[in-house]
Design an enzyme around this catalytic site. Structure first.
Site, PDB file in Angstrom:
ATOM      1  N   TYR A 125      47.092 -26.661 -28.151  1.00 46.16           N
ATOM      2  CA  TYR A 125      45.921 -26.626 -28.833  1.00 46.16           C
ATOM      3  C   TYR A 125      45.924 -25.197 -29.616  1.00 46.16           C
ATOM      4  O   TYR A 125      46.090 -24.123 -28.843  1.00 46.16           O
ATOM      5  CB  TYR A 125      44.519 -26.625 -27.968  1.00 46.16           C
ATOM      6  CG  TYR A 125      43.441 -26.583 -29.158  1.00 46.16           C
ATOM      7  CD1 TYR A 125      42.941 -27.735 -29.890  1.00 46.16           C
ATOM      8  CD2 TYR A 125      42.605 -25.238 -29.484  1.00 46.16           C
ATOM      9  CE1 TYR A 125      41.971 -27.721 -30.887  1.00 46.16           C
ATOM     10  CE2 TYR A 125      41.771 -25.419 -30.308  1.00 46.16           C
ATOM     11  CZ  TYR A 125      41.168 -26.479 -31.292  1.00 46.16           C
ATOM     12  OH  TYR A 125      40.337 -26.435 -31.893  1.00 46.16           O
ATOM     13  N   GLN A 187      37.273 -32.704 -29.373  1.00 46.11           N
ATOM     14  CA  GLN A 187      37.795 -34.000 -29.728  1.00 46.11           C
ATOM     15  C   GLN A 187      39.267 -34.242 -29.667  1.00 46.11           C
ATOM     16  O   GLN A 187      39.893 -34.839 -29.320  1.00 46.11           O
ATOM     17  CB  GLN A 187      37.409 -34.643 -31.093  1.00 46.11           C
ATOM     18  CG  GLN A 187      37.510 -33.703 -32.399  1.00 46.11           C
ATOM     19  CD  GLN A 187      36.465 -32.606 -32.422  1.00 46.11           C
ATOM     20  OE1 GLN A 187      35.719 -32.217 -31.693  1.00 46.11           O
ATOM     21  NE2 GLN A 187      36.409 -32.232 -33.994  1.00 46.11           N
ATOM     22  N   ASN A 210      37.537 -22.240 -28.459  1.00 45.45           N
ATOM     23  CA  ASN A 210      36.255 -21.805 -28.370  1.00 45.45           C
ATOM     24  C   ASN A 210      35.380 -22.381 -27.197  1.00 45.45           C
ATOM     25  O   ASN A 210      36.228 -22.977 -26.394  1.00 45.45           O
ATOM     26  CB  ASN A 210      35.409 -22.089 -29.642  1.00 45.45           C
ATOM     27  CG  ASN A 210      35.265 -23.385 -30.033  1.00 45.45           C
ATOM     28  OD1 ASN A 210      35.454 -24.261 -29.050  1.00 45.45           O
ATOM     29  ND2 ASN A 210      34.837 -24.018 -31.204  1.00 45.45           N
ATOM     30  N   THR A 233      38.402 -12.964 -26.516  1.00 49.73           N
ATOM     31  CA  THR A 233      39.356 -11.829 -26.201  1.00 49.73           C
ATOM     32  C   THR A 233      38.687 -10.837 -25.728  1.00 49.73           C
ATOM     33  O   THR A 233      37.628 -10.106 -25.813  1.00 49.73           O
ATOM     34  CB  THR A 233      40.261 -11.658 -27.319  1.00 49.73           C
ATOM     35  OG1 THR A 233      41.241 -10.720 -26.954  1.00 49.73           O
ATOM     36  CG2 THR A 233      39.340 -10.739 -28.455  1.00 49.73           C
ATOM     37  N   GLN A 255      40.902  -5.914 -31.349  1.00 48.15           N
ATOM     38  CA  GLN A 255      40.274  -6.903 -30.574  1.00 48.15           C
ATOM     39  C   GLN A 255      38.735  -7.397 -31.297  1.00 48.15           C
ATOM     40  O   GLN A 255      38.302  -8.392 -30.740  1.00 48.15           O
ATOM     41  CB  GLN A 255      40.389  -6.764 -29.246  1.00 48.15           C
ATOM     42  CG  GLN A 255      41.816  -6.690 -28.684  1.00 48.15           C
ATOM     43  CD  GLN A 255      42.839  -7.871 -29.288  1.00 48.15           C
ATOM     44  OE1 GLN A 255      42.453  -9.019 -28.957  1.00 48.15           O
ATOM     45  NE2 GLN A 255      43.630  -7.523 -30.118  1.00 48.15           N
ATOM     46  N   HIS A 258      38.062 -10.224 -33.502  1.00 46.37           N
ATOM     47  CA  HIS A 258      37.834 -11.473 -33.313  1.00 46.37           C
ATOM     48  C   HIS A 258      36.207 -11.602 -32.838  1.00 46.37           C
ATOM     49  O   HIS A 258      35.657 -10.977 -32.242  1.00 46.37           O
ATOM     50  CB  HIS A 258      38.249 -11.745 -32.051  1.00 46.37           C
ATOM     51  CG  HIS A 258      40.106 -12.056 -32.214  1.00 46.37           C
ATOM     52  ND1 HIS A 258      40.747 -12.985 -32.938  1.00 46.37           N
ATOM     53  CD2 HIS A 258      41.009 -11.054 -31.869  1.00 46.37           C
ATOM     54  CE1 HIS A 258      42.066 -12.654 -32.888  1.00 46.37           C
ATOM     55  NE2 HIS A 258      42.158 -11.623 -32.210  1.00 46.37           N
ATOM     56  N   GLU A 323      41.835  -9.010 -19.677  1.00 47.47           N
ATOM     57  CA  GLU A 323      42.921  -9.679 -20.508  1.00 47.47           C
ATOM     58  C   GLU A 323      44.058  -9.082 -20.980  1.00 47.47           C
ATOM     59  O   GLU A 323      45.293  -9.054 -20.596  1.00 47.47           O
ATOM     60  CB  GLU A 323      42.227 -10.730 -21.651  1.00 47.47           C
ATOM     61  CG  GLU A 323      43.342 -11.452 -22.563  1.00 47.47           C
ATOM     62  CD  GLU A 323      42.644 -11.868 -23.853  1.00 47.47           C
ATOM     63  OE1 GLU A 323      43.240 -12.610 -24.200  1.00 47.47           O
ATOM     64  OE2 GLU A 323      41.781 -11.375 -24.240  1.00 47.47           O
ATOM     65  N   HIS A 324      43.807  -7.885 -21.739  1.00 46.59           N
ATOM     66  CA  HIS A 324      44.748  -6.960 -22.291  1.00 46.59           C
ATOM     67  C   HIS A 324      44.403  -5.514 -21.636  1.00 46.59           C
ATOM     68  O   HIS A 324      43.404  -5.259 -21.662  1.00 46.59           O
ATOM     69  CB  HIS A 324      44.746  -6.836 -23.846  1.00 46.59           C
ATOM     70  CG  HIS A 324      44.955  -8.314 -24.484  1.00 46.59           C
ATOM     71  ND1 HIS A 324      43.688  -8.765 -25.123  1.00 46.59           N
ATOM     72  CD2 HIS A 324      45.878  -9.053 -24.660  1.00 46.59           C
ATOM     73  CE1 HIS A 324      44.355  -9.968 -25.658  1.00 46.59           C
ATOM     74  NE2 HIS A 324      45.534 -10.151 -25.178  1.00 46.59           N
ATOM     75  N   ASP A 357      50.677  -9.377 -29.519  1.00 43.26           N
ATOM     76  CA  ASP A 357      50.030 -10.730 -30.031  1.00 43.26           C
ATOM     77  C   ASP A 357      51.113 -11.429 -30.762  1.00 43.26           C
ATOM     78  O   ASP A 357      51.223 -12.700 -30.873  1.00 43.26           O
ATOM     79  CB  ASP A 357      48.851 -10.433 -30.935  1.00 43.26           C
ATOM     80  CG  ASP A 357      47.551  -9.925 -30.036  1.00 43.26           C
ATOM     81  OD1 ASP A 357      47.563 -10.590 -29.048  1.00 43.26           O
ATOM     82  OD2 ASP A 357      46.702  -9.432 -30.684  1.00 43.26           O
ATOM     83  N   GLU A 411      45.159 -36.510  16.157  1.00 44.98           N
ATOM     84  CA  GLU A 411      44.354 -36.717  14.935  1.00 44.98           C
ATOM     85  C   GLU A 411      43.697 -38.141  14.891  1.00 44.98           C
ATOM     86  O   GLU A 411      42.979 -38.473  13.898  1.00 44.98           O
ATOM     87  CB  GLU A 411      45.098 -36.546  13.619  1.00 44.98           C
ATOM     88  CG  GLU A 411      45.483 -34.896  13.236  1.00 44.98           C
ATOM     89  CD  GLU A 411      45.987 -34.831  12.072  1.00 44.98           C
ATOM     90  OE1 GLU A 411      45.838 -33.562  11.535  1.00 44.98           O
ATOM     91  OE2 GLU A 411      46.438 -35.548  11.489  1.00 44.98           O
ATOM     92  N   HIS A 416      49.956 -43.656  11.241  1.00 44.72           N
ATOM     93  CA  HIS A 416      50.952 -42.640  10.965  1.00 44.72           C
ATOM     94  C   HIS A 416      52.103 -42.441  12.289  1.00 44.72           C
ATOM     95  O   HIS A 416      52.994 -42.448  12.057  1.00 44.72           O
ATOM     96  CB  HIS A 416      50.322 -41.279  11.075  1.00 44.72           C
ATOM     97  CG  HIS A 416      49.311 -40.937   9.631  1.00 44.72           C
ATOM     98  ND1 HIS A 416      48.494 -41.802   9.300  1.00 44.72           N
ATOM     99  CD2 HIS A 416      49.676 -40.220   8.625  1.00 44.72           C
ATOM    100  CE1 HIS A 416      47.988 -41.397   8.000  1.00 44.72           C
ATOM    101  NE2 HIS A 416      48.994 -40.334   7.788  1.00 44.72           N
TER     102      HIS A 416
END
Length: 436
Positions: A125, A187, A210, A233, A255, A258, A323-324, A357, A411, A416
């Site tokens: 994606y 979707q 998102n 981010t 950053q 974003h 993250e960074h 990046d 058990e 088994h």
């Protein structure tokens, strides 16, 4: 421009923010996934028109070959050259990650091992919006290709005219993608997880998005694998006063560009240093096209923390698990062993986060919101699975099965135990017959 926080108060704020839950959004995502599962392509056409404003019924969901040809004619030679450097670097970084099958033979003749194989089909994606994030495509597709995935498909939202940015299509072909589909949002995740008449069902889904995309990945996990649940981010820069404040400011703004980007400065150089970096950020932001987004991100999620020492800064880093992580100190390699939790680490003044990046090599799809405590960036392993392999010799089985029978009976799992007992009894009968 940066708010100075008490470190403990900031960590409490961060924890509260990261544990928020929005059940009403999850209900909307469930409804979207249900429609895609039941209605397939028809739902995708309707939802793409509703959310992206694009009517695809005339041209279809799949990017046509003519569109790739048109895209190739629209990008510059300079873009192609830069793209090839990125493809080469990303490929070279991920090749050593490929694991190999292995086998061992125990003294009793039992062969044990692990067979490594890639998933058959991966779905990637790539977010849309105001910027064509072809870098995310490269950073997710190439690890899958290097892992040996047989088929990689991409879903990304179209513009209102039903087109995909030409740079995205050229990037897709440059790293081996055969099919790109004009579908975004929850979707798209549903289509890749369940399959439709046009979009094939995949085994693993990777790529950021998102909140709707992230929730969709969470809800389809199980029937398909996912890479991670990525949020907005974030970058944390550690500073000891030796870095150029203009450079620090530029890195933090990258950053904040974003929406909802979190930027954190942790410095040992005091409040005066925070003021200098903040002033530089203000000056630079005023000249940037996305100044409004930047100011909103910094106002909501910009923070500065002053600490007494670099070990104290490292403690903040490990608590945030960013993250960074940029390490802007005189000796960054001496700081590195103090870091336990960070998604991607950038050492020294000549390694700003944005070079990662695009072109350095490690993936830019990285765990966020503290999940670097246990998760890793997208890599070859994201698309790999392991099968355990066991092969007992008869002698080894006869020696060890009685112990396994005892454990199974303890058990209270009689079937088994019986699976092993029938073999033990057969061997005993054969042995008795031979003696007689």
């Amino acid at each position: 421009m940066l708010r100075v926080w008490d470190p403990q108060a900031f960590l409490e704020f961060l924890n509260e923010r990261r544990t928020r839950f929005y059940p009403e959004v999850e209900a909307q995502v469930r409804a979207i996934l249900d429609r895609v599962c039941r209605e397939g392509d028809e739902a995708l056409y309707d939802l793409t028109l509703r959310f992206d404003g694009a009517d695809l019924r005339g041209c279809g969901l799949r990017v046509a070959e003519a569109e790739y040809a048109a895209a190739a004619a629209q990008v510059s030679a300079e873009f192609r050259a830069a793209l090839q450097v990125a493809v080469d670097n990303i490929t070279a970084f991920h090749r050593p990650q490929v694991p190999h099958s292995w086998f061992m033979t125990r003294p009793d003749g039992t062969i044990m091992g692990q067979q490594v194989s890639a998933v058959d089909r991966a779905g990637i994606y790539v977010p849309g919006g105001s910027a064509p994030l072809f870098s995310c495509l490269l950073m997710t597709v190439i690890p899958a290709v290097v892992a040996g995935v047989r088929e990689v498909i991409v879903c990304t939202p179209p513009d209102r005219a039903g087109r995909i940015d030409p740079h995205m299509l050229v990037a897709a072909r440059a790293c081996g993608v055969k099919d790109v589909y004009k579908v975004g949002g929850a979707q798209a995740i549903g289509a890749m997880a369940y399959g439709t008449a046009t979009i094939p069902r995949v085994d693993t889904i990777a790529g950021p998005g998102n909140y709707y995309v992230t929730l969709a990945k969470k809800l389809v996990f199980g029937p398909v694998g996912i890479d991670m649940l990525a949020g907005p981010t974030e970058v944390l820069a550690v500073d000891d006063g030796t870095a150029d404040p203009e450079w620090l400011a530029a890195d933090l703004l990258s950053q904040a560009e974003h929406p909802n980007g979190m930027v954190i400065l942790v410095t040992t150089a005091g409040v005066g240093r925070v003021e200098a970096v903040g002033a530089a950020m203000e000056r630079q932001a005023a000249a940037l096209p996305r100044a409004e987004t930047i100011r909103r991100s910094v106002a909501e999620l910009g923070a500065a923390l002053t600490v007494a020492s670099l070990p104290a800064a490292a403690a903040i880093v490990n608590a945030v698990a960013p993250e960074h992580l940029e390490v802007n100190v005189a000796d960054p390699w001496s700081f590195l062993p103090l870091v336990r939790h960070a998604g991607s680490i950038f050492l020294g003044p000549w390694t700003p986060e944005p070079i990662g990046d695009y072109i350095a090599g490690p993936s830019n799809v990285i765990p966020t919101e503290g999940t670097a405590r246990y998760a890793s960036p997208v890599n070859v392993e994201t698309f790999i699975k392991r099968s355990a392999v066991t092969c007992y010799s008869e002698a080894a089985f006869l020696a060890q099965a009685p112990h396994a029978v005892r454990l199974a009976l303890t058990e209270d799992l009689q079937a088994h135990a019986r699976s092993m007992q029938v073999r033990l009894e057969a061997a005993a009968r054969r042995g008795s017959a031979g003696i007689g």
